[in-house]
Design an enzyme around this catalytic site. Structure first.
Site, PDB file in Angstrom:
ATOM      1  N   HIS A  18      -5.408  -6.712  -4.939  1.00 16.67           N
ATOM      2  CA  HIS A  18      -5.636  -5.299  -5.250  1.00 16.67           C
ATOM      3  C   HIS A  18      -4.761  -4.873  -6.424  1.00 16.67           C
ATOM      4  O   HIS A  18      -4.057  -5.684  -7.024  1.00 16.67           O
ATOM      5  CB  HIS A  18      -5.411  -4.428  -4.015  1.00 16.67           C
ATOM      6  CG  HIS A  18      -4.041  -4.561  -3.433  1.00 16.67           C
ATOM      7  ND1 HIS A  18      -2.924  -4.076  -4.053  1.00 16.67           N
ATOM      8  CD2 HIS A  18      -3.617  -5.159  -2.290  1.00 16.67           C
ATOM      9  CE1 HIS A  18      -1.867  -4.340  -3.316  1.00 16.67           C
ATOM     10  NE2 HIS A  18      -2.255  -5.007  -2.242  1.00 16.67           N
ATOM     11  N   HIS A  21      -1.048  -6.107  -6.711  1.00 23.33           N
ATOM     12  CA  HIS A  21      -0.886  -7.487  -7.186  1.00 23.33           C
ATOM     13  C   HIS A  21      -1.178  -7.548  -8.680  1.00 23.33           C
ATOM     14  O   HIS A  21      -0.486  -8.207  -9.451  1.00 23.33           O
ATOM     15  CB  HIS A  21      -1.865  -8.441  -6.486  1.00 23.33           C
ATOM     16  CG  HIS A  21      -1.814  -8.367  -4.994  1.00 23.33           C
ATOM     17  ND1 HIS A  21      -2.939  -8.232  -4.236  1.00 23.33           N
ATOM     18  CD2 HIS A  21      -0.784  -8.416  -4.127  1.00 23.33           C
ATOM     19  CE1 HIS A  21      -2.606  -8.200  -2.958  1.00 23.33           C
ATOM     20  NE2 HIS A  21      -1.299  -8.312  -2.870  1.00 23.33           N
ATOM     21  N   CYS A 126       7.836  -9.239  12.965  1.00 23.54           N
ATOM     22  CA  CYS A 126       6.734  -8.482  12.361  1.00 23.54           C
ATOM     23  C   CYS A 126       5.885  -9.454  11.556  1.00 23.54           C
ATOM     24  O   CYS A 126       6.381 -10.054  10.581  1.00 23.54           O
ATOM     25  CB  CYS A 126       7.252  -7.366  11.450  1.00 23.54           C
ATOM     26  SG  CYS A 126       5.883  -6.578  10.554  1.00 23.54           S
ATOM     27  N   CYS A 129       5.457  -8.393   7.816  1.00 26.82           N
ATOM     28  CA  CYS A 129       6.585  -8.729   6.929  1.00 26.82           C
ATOM     29  C   CYS A 129       6.912 -10.214   7.012  1.00 26.82           C
ATOM     30  O   CYS A 129       7.688 -10.715   6.195  1.00 26.82           O
ATOM     31  CB  CYS A 129       7.836  -7.963   7.314  1.00 26.82           C
ATOM     32  SG  CYS A 129       7.682  -6.191   7.276  1.00 26.82           S
ATOM     33  N   CYS A 143       8.620  -1.658  13.552  1.00 23.98           N
ATOM     34  CA  CYS A 143       8.942  -2.265  12.259  1.00 23.98           C
ATOM     35  C   CYS A 143       9.232  -1.168  11.239  1.00 23.98           C
ATOM     36  O   CYS A 143       8.425  -0.246  11.082  1.00 23.98           O
ATOM     37  CB  CYS A 143       7.772  -3.117  11.770  1.00 23.98           C
ATOM     38  SG  CYS A 143       7.880  -3.486  10.007  1.00 23.98           S
ATOM     39  N   HIS A 146       6.194  -1.321   8.511  1.00 29.26           N
ATOM     40  CA  HIS A 146       4.801  -1.103   8.922  1.00 29.26           C
ATOM     41  C   HIS A 146       4.638  -0.103  10.068  1.00 29.26           C
ATOM     42  O   HIS A 146       3.517   0.275  10.393  1.00 29.26           O
ATOM     43  CB  HIS A 146       4.168  -2.440   9.340  1.00 29.26           C
ATOM     44  CG  HIS A 146       4.042  -3.411   8.206  1.00 29.26           C
ATOM     45  ND1 HIS A 146       5.018  -4.323   7.885  1.00 29.26           N
ATOM     46  CD2 HIS A 146       3.067  -3.591   7.299  1.00 29.26           C
ATOM     47  CE1 HIS A 146       4.640  -5.029   6.835  1.00 29.26           C
ATOM     48  NE2 HIS A 146       3.463  -4.609   6.457  1.00 29.26           N
ATOM     49  N   LYS A 296      -6.994   8.883  -3.605  1.00 27.01           N
ATOM     50  CA  LYS A 296      -7.960   8.985  -2.504  1.00 27.01           C
ATOM     51  C   LYS A 296      -8.337  10.439  -2.262  1.00 27.01           C
ATOM     52  O   LYS A 296      -9.483  10.760  -2.052  1.00 27.01           O
ATOM     53  CB  LYS A 296      -7.363   8.378  -1.236  1.00 27.01           C
ATOM     54  CG  LYS A 296      -7.488   6.882  -1.210  1.00 27.01           C
ATOM     55  CD  LYS A 296      -6.964   6.350   0.098  1.00 27.01           C
ATOM     56  CE  LYS A 296      -6.593   4.897  -0.028  1.00 27.01           C
ATOM     57  NZ  LYS A 296      -5.339   4.584   0.638  1.00 27.01           N
ATOM     58  N   LYS A 299     -11.243  12.526  -3.876  1.00 27.90           N
ATOM     59  CA  LYS A 299     -12.665  12.427  -3.526  1.00 27.90           C
ATOM     60  C   LYS A 299     -13.349  13.747  -3.824  1.00 27.90           C
ATOM     61  O   LYS A 299     -14.475  13.799  -4.284  1.00 27.90           O
ATOM     62  CB  LYS A 299     -12.798  12.132  -2.031  1.00 27.90           C
ATOM     63  CG  LYS A 299     -13.039  10.656  -1.775  1.00 27.90           C
ATOM     64  CD  LYS A 299     -13.430  10.421  -0.341  1.00 27.90           C
ATOM     65  CE  LYS A 299     -13.430   8.933  -0.087  1.00 27.90           C
ATOM     66  NZ  LYS A 299     -12.883   8.550   1.169  1.00 27.90           N
TER      67      LYS A 299
HETATM   68  N1  MSP Z   1       4.002 -13.555  -0.305  1.00 34.21           N
HETATM   69  C1  MSP Z   1       4.982 -12.550  -0.471  1.00 34.21           C
HETATM   70  C2  MSP Z   1       5.820 -12.797  -1.709  1.00 34.21           C
HETATM   71  C3  MSP Z   1       6.484 -14.135  -1.749  1.00 34.21           C
HETATM   72  S1  MSP Z   1       7.317 -14.379  -3.250  1.00 34.21           S
HETATM   73  C4  MSP Z   1       8.225 -15.715  -3.034  1.00 34.21           C
HETATM   74  C5  MSP Z   1       4.311 -11.194  -0.593  1.00 34.21           C
HETATM   75  N2  MSP Z   1       3.048 -11.196  -0.974  1.00 34.21           N
HETATM   76  S2  MSP Z   1       2.105  -9.906  -1.145  1.00 34.21           S
HETATM   77  O1  MSP Z   1       0.767 -10.396  -1.319  1.00 34.21           O
HETATM   78  O2  MSP Z   1       2.307  -8.990  -0.078  1.00 34.21           O
HETATM   79  O3  MSP Z   1       2.488  -9.267  -2.525  1.00 34.21           O
HETATM   80  C6  MSP Z   1       3.555  -8.414  -2.619  1.00 34.21           C
HETATM   81  C7  MSP Z   1       3.724  -7.974  -4.070  1.00 34.21           C
HETATM   82  O4  MSP Z   1       2.542  -7.363  -4.580  1.00 34.21           O
HETATM   83  C8  MSP Z   1       4.763  -6.892  -4.198  1.00 34.21           C
HETATM   84  O5  MSP Z   1       6.051  -7.335  -4.205  1.00 34.21           O
HETATM   85  C9  MSP Z   1       4.374  -6.275  -5.504  1.00 34.21           C
HETATM   86  O6  MSP Z   1       4.808  -7.112  -6.532  1.00 34.21           O
HETATM   87  C10 MSP Z   1       2.870  -6.281  -5.422  1.00 34.21           C
HETATM   88  N3  MSP Z   1       2.383  -5.050  -4.811  1.00 34.21           N
HETATM   89  C11 MSP Z   1       1.681  -4.911  -3.638  1.00 34.21           C
HETATM   90  N4  MSP Z   1       1.367  -3.596  -3.466  1.00 34.21           N
HETATM   91  C12 MSP Z   1       1.861  -2.871  -4.483  1.00 34.21           C
HETATM   92  C13 MSP Z   1       1.686  -1.539  -4.932  1.00 34.21           C
HETATM   93  N5  MSP Z   1       1.033  -0.625  -4.252  1.00 34.21           N
HETATM   94  N6  MSP Z   1       2.192  -1.218  -6.150  1.00 34.21           N
HETATM   95  C14 MSP Z   1       2.778  -2.148  -6.958  1.00 34.21           C
HETATM   96  N7  MSP Z   1       2.944  -3.385  -6.568  1.00 34.21           N
HETATM   97  C15 MSP Z   1       2.756  -3.747  -5.235  1.00 34.21           C
HETATM   98  O7  MSP Z   1       4.978 -10.204  -0.359  1.00 34.21           O
END
Ligand code: MSP
Length: 636
Positions: A18, A21, A126, A129, A143, A146, A296, A299
């Site tokens: 999303h 990421h 959790c 996490c 948690c 969450h 959101k 809307k």
């Molecule tokens: N797998 C672990 C990370 C391991 S690193 C050795 C993880 N993965 S995750 O899929 O949950 O991705 C987390 C990362 O996605 C966050 O740290 C951030 O970089 C990014 N984001 C997820 N949601 C976000 C927002 N809403 N806004 C900005 N970035 C965020 O945690």
């Protein structure tokens, strides 16, 4: 030449990628491109985190084996990175054999050193996490991240003596102010370290969870997912197996992370590195979150577009630009469609797009489409040249201090100063008195524009390549920052409007005329809405025949029409889908404003506007009664 090694978190494959990421990955890509273009030897790592309970449960829900689930989901990440023009050097998956081997080697080394022991443990786990919480850390028994109820788990496990490295870590953080950034995050970690640091449970019994990397010293256990995942930063470059590559890249210059994973990166990871006798990364940088609540809630404003859908509508580079421009690194930011469109229209369509258009048109019209000759300039030219030099230095400093949004703004201010220079020098007037001087003004403007485009290149690589080609630059030496690189006589490339305006009133439903409050109506009356006949004459109204029509995907309001204007065919978009079926439009002779600047509506280009009357619940097209008049006729 120096080296630059940057990483993103590796993303869980339990879910589709999303905007969050996408953001971290785009930011890493921008920084990596920036360093590559400076001439640094750059390594950009991203990848996926594929073990642990969360991924295991997701696979079960899909009714497939965990590995198959990972293989399927990883494709979505790779596809999205391609779509977002992410130019990574290596994509690591924690299910790669090479990674598993490094995890086992490192664990074995730490075990041999005596930093891992076996014990019984109780904790609240959790799955979200993927970590245990102590009683104290829970918020009302839930948690803290969450706010879900957690299960108390008691089992025998292996523990890493994390607590033994607490003081060493505190000292390290104090001695290396850049180690955890921004500063307030460093203070947060130091605050956390004021409490005694416990040891870290680094295994899971296979009887509870078998999806993980087996411990080499006990086949009944797998590695705890965070211990496995963090090691990706060194396994990707061959730690413990291929020393050459490892010593070339390690330590990493930046671990980019979101604030949600600060403790794992700024406490677990450094203590693991101490135990493994590896140097620490230079900087762990935690950015804030993109919030979507406001988005959101909007809307009620009409069309809700998910951020990643904007790529299909307006292109990937405008999205990259917006994300980089709007987030102050470290703080949260709000994703909002209206602010996206406003930013696009003001910075890209207006300031940058118009400048490119003006320079291009004048050079084509008066200099046969070749870059004109440069002659000595006066004060204005000196000033512009100086800002061209200064902006490069400023941007470099800002990027190096992770103020990416400021770096973008500095560049846009420079672009605006080129626009002001054009206004002041008015080459369109000057051309009549002194063609040589007007040519030189255009050279100055185009060369300054080149600098601006190059500085924006890491952010919008593909569009900037296109626009650079429009001013005749096809081979770019990014490491060369000297003035005067444009060669007089070079032919301009094909011109296309780089950032057509987006029609905000269509994208975000505006209050219809009938619903305007009496106050608003009075304001319009008072401010006056009369125009002179000369102003009206500027509007070009023509008859047009509808050749074909179809609905615009993803909206219930818009129809895309191909129209004929005499010999010419073009496309327009109109908000009439709730009142007309596309089929009934074909063959109609309508009336169109033909000299409006092109605009993008829901990702579709519109070159003109049809006339229609709007009633309370209806819209009726203005058509010609007598179609024998033919299309392309001027209305008088
Ligand atoms: N797998 C672990 C990370 C391991 S690193 C050795 C993880 N993965 S995750 O899929 O949950 O991705 C987390 C990362 O996605 C966050 O740290 C951030 O970089 C990014 N984001 C997820 N949601 C976000 C927002 N809403 N806004 C900005 N970035 C965020 O945690």
């Amino acid at each position: 030449m120096s080296k630059f090694y940057i990483t993103t978190p590796i993303y869980y494959v339990n879910d589709e990628p999303h905007i969050g990421h996408a953001y971290t990955t785009i930011l890493a890509d921008v920084l990596a491109r920036y360093h590559r273009e400076l001439g640094d030897d750059t390594f950009f790592l991203t990848g996926t985190d594929e073990h642990g309970q969360k991924v295991y449960q997701a696979a079960k829900e899909h009714g497939v084996e965990p590995k198959q689930h990972c293989d399927e989901t990883v494709i979505h990440f790779k596809e999205l990175w391609e779509k977002l023009h992410i130019d990574y050097d290596y994509f690591i998956r924690t299910t790669d054999e090479s990674h598993k081997k490094v995890v086992q080697n490192i664990l074995q080394n730490i075990y041999n050193k005596g930093d891992i022991y076996f014990d019984e443990y109780s904790g609240h786990y959790c799955v979200g996490c993927e970590r245990f919480y102590t009683e104290k850390e829970l918020v009302e028994g839930k948690c803290p991240q969450h706010l879900t109820e957690l299960k108390l788990i008691t089992e025998k496990n292996y523990f890493f003596k994390m607590g033994a490295y607490q003081q060493k870590l505190i000292d390290y953080i104090h001695k290396h102010p850049d180690f955890i950034q921004p500063d307030f995050r460093r203070n947060e970690v130091l605050g956390f370290l004021r409490q005694p640091l416990g040891d870290l449970c680094i295994s899971r019994p296979k009887s509870r969870l078998s999806w993980g990397i087996e411990l080499s010293f006990d086949k009944n256990y797998v590695t705890y997912v965070w211990f496995d995942a963090l090691i990706n930063y060194v396994s990707a470059i061959g730690a413990t197996v291929e020393d050459d590559q490892f010593s070339q890249w390690w330590p990493a210059d930046y671990h980019l992370i979101g604030k949600d994973i600060l403790t794992t990166h700024a406490v677990y990871w450094p203590t693991m590195l101490f135990a493994a006798d590896f140097p620490q990364p230079r900087t762990i940088f935690a950015h804030g979150w993109w919030m979507s609540d406001e988005f959101k809630m909007s809307k009620s404003l009409g069309n809700v577009v998910r951020p990643l859908e904007l790529i299909d509508l307006y292109g990937v580079d405008p999205l990259r630009f917006y994300l980089m421009r709007e987030m102050v690194l470290g703080q949260d930011a709000n994703f909002n469609l209206e602010s996206f469109i406003r930013r696009y229209n003001s910075d890209l369509a207006n300031d940058l797009g118009n400048l490119v258009g003006r320079i291009n048109t004048l050079i084509r019209r008066h200099f046969d489409g070749n870059i004109p000759v440069l002659s000595d300039g006066g004060e204005n030219e000196k000033e512009l040249k100086k800002s061209g030099k200064d902006v490069g230095i400023k941007v470099r400093k800002l990027i190096e201090s992770m103020r990416v949004n400021k770096a973008v703004e500095e560049t846009m201010q420079f672009v605006r100063s080129i626009n002001r220079y054009m206004e002041k020098s008015a080459p369109w007037k000057l051309i009549k008195q002194n063609k040589e001087k007007a040519g030189s003004v255009l050279y100055f403007a185009a060369e300054s524009l080149r600098i601006g485009l190059q500085l924006l290149h890491p952010i919008m690589p593909s569009r900037m390549d296109q626009v650079l080609a429009m001013i005749g630059v096809t081979e770019i030496d990014f490491t060369n920052h000297t003035w005067g690189q444009l060669k007089s006589g070079t032919e301009l490339g094909k011109f296309e409007i780089p950032f057509p305006r987006i029609d905000l009133s269509v994208e975000i439903k505006e209050t219809p005329e009938d619903e305007k409050t009496p106050d608003k109506r009075e304001e319009i009356e008072m401010t006056g809405n009369q125009i002179s006949i000369d102003e009206f004459r500027k509007v070009e109204l023509k008859t047009a025949e509808v050749v074909s029509a179809e609905r615009v995907e993803g909206t219930d309001k818009l129809i895309k029409l191909q129209i004929k204007l005499g010999e010419e065919e073009r496309q327009i978009v109109a908000g009439i889908a709730q009142h007309y079926q596309p089929e009934e439009l074909v063959g109609k002779m309508i009336i169109v404003v033909t000299n409006l600047e092109p605009t993008i509506i829901r990702g579709v280009e519109s070159n003109g506007m049809l006339l229609a009357a709007s009633g309370k619940d209806t819209i009726v097209l203005a058509t010609m009664d007598d179609p024998s008049i033919g299309s392309g006729r001027q209305l008088i």
